[in-house]
Write a protein that holds these residues in place. Structure first.
Motif, PDB file in Angstrom:
ATOM      1  N   LYS A 265       0.853  -1.195   0.000  1.00 20.50           N
ATOM      2  CA  LYS A 265       0.000   0.000   0.000  1.00 20.50           C
ATOM      3  C   LYS A 265       0.889   1.246   0.000  1.00 20.50           C
ATOM      4  O   LYS A 265       1.729   1.419   0.873  1.00 20.50           O
ATOM      5  N   LYS A 277      -9.834  12.748   8.847  1.00 23.03           N
ATOM      6  CA  LYS A 277      -9.389  12.260  10.150  1.00 23.03           C
ATOM      7  C   LYS A 277      -9.303  13.419  11.138  1.00 23.03           C
ATOM      8  O   LYS A 277      -9.082  14.559  10.732  1.00 23.03           O
ATOM      9  N   MET A 285       0.239   9.647   9.479  1.00 26.99           N
ATOM     10  CA  MET A 285      -0.259   9.169   8.177  1.00 26.99           C
ATOM     11  C   MET A 285       0.702   9.472   7.022  1.00 26.99           C
ATOM     12  O   MET A 285       0.452   9.091   5.888  1.00 26.99           O
ATOM     13  N   ALA A 378      -8.063  -0.907  13.401  1.00 33.26           N
ATOM     14  CA  ALA A 378      -8.605  -2.021  14.173  1.00 33.26           C
ATOM     15  C   ALA A 378      -7.562  -3.097  14.459  1.00 33.26           C
ATOM     16  O   ALA A 378      -7.628  -3.782  15.491  1.00 33.26           O
ATOM     17  N   SER A 435     -16.508   0.060   3.461  1.00 34.70           N
ATOM     18  CA  SER A 435     -16.311   0.041   4.904  1.00 34.70           C
ATOM     19  C   SER A 435     -17.389  -0.801   5.546  1.00 34.70           C
ATOM     20  O   SER A 435     -18.560  -0.752   5.153  1.00 34.70           O
ATOM     21  N   ALA A 463      -0.652  -2.014  10.146  1.00 36.45           N
ATOM     22  CA  ALA A 463      -0.970  -0.690  10.710  1.00 36.45           C
ATOM     23  C   ALA A 463      -0.441  -0.549  12.138  1.00 36.45           C
ATOM     24  O   ALA A 463      -0.037   0.539  12.550  1.00 36.45           O
ATOM     25  N   ILE A 467       4.103   1.398  12.424  1.00 36.90           N
ATOM     26  CA  ILE A 467       4.289   2.737  12.993  1.00 36.90           C
ATOM     27  C   ILE A 467       4.367   2.600  14.510  1.00 36.90           C
ATOM     28  O   ILE A 467       3.367   2.354  15.172  1.00 36.90           O
TER      29      ILE A 467
HETATM   30  N1  BES Z   1      -4.289   4.241   7.044  1.00 33.21           N
HETATM   31  C1  BES Z   1      -5.447   3.985   7.817  1.00 33.21           C
HETATM   32  C2  BES Z   1      -5.225   2.912   8.880  1.00 33.21           C
HETATM   33  C3  BES Z   1      -4.263   3.257   9.974  1.00 33.21           C
HETATM   34  C4  BES Z   1      -4.723   3.787  11.162  1.00 33.21           C
HETATM   35  C5  BES Z   1      -2.919   3.001   9.828  1.00 33.21           C
HETATM   36  C6  BES Z   1      -3.821   4.074  12.163  1.00 33.21           C
HETATM   37  C7  BES Z   1      -2.034   3.282  10.827  1.00 33.21           C
HETATM   38  C8  BES Z   1      -2.470   3.810  12.001  1.00 33.21           C
HETATM   39  C9  BES Z   1      -6.586   3.527   6.918  1.00 33.21           C
HETATM   40  O1  BES Z   1      -6.577   4.087   5.660  1.00 33.21           O
HETATM   41  C10 BES Z   1      -7.859   3.926   7.570  1.00 33.21           C
HETATM   42  O2  BES Z   1      -8.080   5.083   7.709  1.00 33.21           O
HETATM   43  N2  BES Z   1      -8.650   2.953   7.959  1.00 33.21           N
HETATM   44  C11 BES Z   1      -9.896   3.200   8.588  1.00 33.21           C
HETATM   45  C12 BES Z   1     -10.930   2.281   7.998  1.00 33.21           C
HETATM   46  C13 BES Z   1     -12.339   2.630   8.370  1.00 33.21           C
HETATM   47  C14 BES Z   1     -12.731   3.962   7.789  1.00 33.21           C
HETATM   48  C15 BES Z   1     -13.242   1.534   7.857  1.00 33.21           C
HETATM   49  C16 BES Z   1      -9.725   2.950  10.087  1.00 33.21           C
HETATM   50  O3  BES Z   1      -8.967   2.065  10.460  1.00 33.21           O
HETATM   51  O4  BES Z   1     -10.329   3.668  10.863  1.00 33.21           O
END
Ligand code: BES
Ligand code: MN
Ligand code: ZN
Length: 494
Positions: A265, A277, A285, A378, A435, A463, A467
């Protein structure tokens, strides 16, 4: 950073500090005490004080005086000898290296100890990894010296005997190539969005390919449109910067061997888009392309190692920005394979760009596909920052990853993809929606991807592990480089 191997001993080795590993259990500890104090008299008061017990990662620094060519002697604990693993060596080597750096040492020599039946090549590799990776810093933007960019160890020497010289040299070389790939992945993941955006990410992949020896092709927006990559274009719609699709090929295996395809990704910054966000922590991010960083780092390492394997890596890359031209909830996107998805949340963008990449992977007739993605918050709720979430359809590859995970300490744990979860991503208007809400968020993300897969497949949600909120042992705060050591280990023993 450089690592070399010499035949010698703890007294003759030239360096700013010589490191000696000592195990904790009585038999080993007493034997170490006896030889160390007889060879280096200055260590007698150290042992008399009983300050050093050989406990894992404990360090003590002494001055060898005329007994050693190196000014300093660092003893580092390995814990109980029966519990010594490669990870114990990585951590102990990291602890000793940090101790040396704190004394302004720039050259550290390690005495290779064989223990607990571990071969000396693996130990040399582990020490190289732990020592050099512990010195990683993302400090190129710091123009003022502070505790964040103080002295670093820059040279590592491994000391061994004639009998082990070949194995130790080989292990150190493997370790060095791995360290270089991990460092590249960390540098890419930590770089801010004004340094790494799709076009510069592609440039860095090309540069890595030139240096290490793999082919890189960059598909531009026009080509991406021709390919009808509606997911990648949809996410890109709000961005001024164009998307790229990066194809890396390393074909040094047998001609008839189907390639393993890696997919990373490559969201160079994820604002969430119109489903924006919250501000707090949003700067993390910049690392939403860690999956891309991991696969680029892995390609670099395996090419440097000259593995006799066929491996392809794909990176769909764009920012996820809100703007007047951005995609919005309710939009329906059509992917490269003709399937459609309703956008429920523009922040679930990773699966949209990955969907097109998974379709594109088809043309390589892969033996298996492994994708890496900072896909869901999650997964960090479920597994924290220690363990990568693993999902997928290919038992063989999952097992290979499990074996490599135990060896590298880049843990994986599987979550199920039961069909029942699919109702969470049902759409009234399109094939699926992007989603599934809060419940089983990592699983519904993977099930979304599964719709675009027609070969043996494993998804790694990094995820949490990609990080890091704080530094530990040989991993810095921020981009960890996770995946490079895991995938390289798996590919070396395929
Ligand atoms: N890049 C994020 C996920 C993420 C969150 C990575 C924290 C690293 C640390 C991903 O694109 C995202 O925003 N996912 C959402 C999905 C939801 C909207 C269904 C999430 O995890 O809240
Ligand atoms: Mn997102
Ligand atoms: Zn994202």
């Amino acid at each position: 950073m450089s690592v070399s191997c010499i035949v010698g001993n703890r007294r003759s080795a030239k360096a700013d500090a010589i490191v000696v590993f000592v195990a904790e259990d009585e038999k080993h500890f007493k034997a170490a005490e006896k030889t160390l104090t007889s060879e280096i008299p200055h260590l007698t008061p150290v042992f008399e004080s009983k300050d050093f017990t050989g406990k894992a990662n404990q360090t003590i620094l002494a001055y060898g005086g005329s007994a050693t060519a190196a000014q300093r002697v660092i003893l580092v604990g390995l814990g109980e000898s029966s519990g010594v693993t490669l990870e114990k060596f990585r951590r102990a080597a990291a602890a000793a290296t940090k101790r040396a750096a704190a004394c302004n040492c720039s050259h550290v020599a390690f005495e290779i100890a064989t223990i607990n039946g571990i071969d000396s090549a693996s130990i040399a590799q582990a020490i190289t990894e732990g020592s050099i990776l512990s010195q990683y810093r993302f400090d190129k933007y710091k123009t003022i010296k502070d505790e964040g960019n103080g002295n670093m160890v820059k040279k590592v020497t491994l000391i061994t005997d004639k009998a082990h010289q070949k194995a130790v040299t080989k292990g150190a070389g493997i370790g060095e190539s791995i360290v270089d790939g991990v460092t590249l992945a960390r540098d890419l993941a930590n770089a801010p969005n004004n340094e790494i955006y799709p076009e510069t990410l592609a440039k860095r992949a090309q540069e890595a390919g030139r240096k290490a020896g793999f082919k890189t092709t960059v598909l531009d927006k026009k080509k991406i449109e021709e390919l009808k990559m509606g997911g990648l274009l949809g996410v890109n719609a709000g961005s001024v910067r164009p998307p790229v699709f990066i194809v890396m090929e390393y074909m040094k295996g047998p001609k008839n061997e189907k390639p393993l395809v890696l997919v990373g990704k490559g969201i160079t910054f994820d604002t969430g888009g119109i489903s924006i966000k919250p501000g707090a922590g949003m700067s993390d991010m910049k690392s939403d392309m860690h999956g891309a960083a991991s696969v680029i780092g892995t390609m670099y390492t395996i090419a440097k190692l000259g593995l006799k394997r066929n491996v392809v890596a794909l990176v769909p890359s764009t920012e996820n920005m809100p703007s007047g031209t951005a995609y919005v909830p309710g939009d329906i996107l059509t992917f490269m394979n003709g399937k459609t998805a309703e956008i429920d949340n523009t922040d679930a963008e990773g699966r949209l760009v990955l969907a097109d990449a998974l379709c594109y992977a088809d043309r390589f007739k892969p033996s298996a596909v492994i994708d890496l993605a900072t896909l869901t918050g999650a997964i960090a709720v479920a597994l924290g920052t220690v363990t990568t979430g693993m999902m997928g359809t290919d038992e063989k590859t999952k097992n290979r990853l499990r074996v490599a995970a135990e060896k590298t300490n880049e843990y994986v744990c599987e979550l199920p993809l039961y069909d029942e979860y699919n109702e969470l991503i049902h759409s009234d208007y399109a094939d699926i929606k992007n989603s599934g809400g809060r419940y089983a968020g990592s699983i519904t993300a993977a099930l979304f991807l599964k719709h675009f897969v027609s070969y043996p497949w494993v998804h790694l949600d990094i995820a949490g592990t990609g990080i890091q909120p704080k530094a530990s042992h040989y991993t810095p705060k921020g981009g960890s480089g996770v995946g490079v050591r895991l995938l390289t280990e798996m590919l070396r023993h395929w």
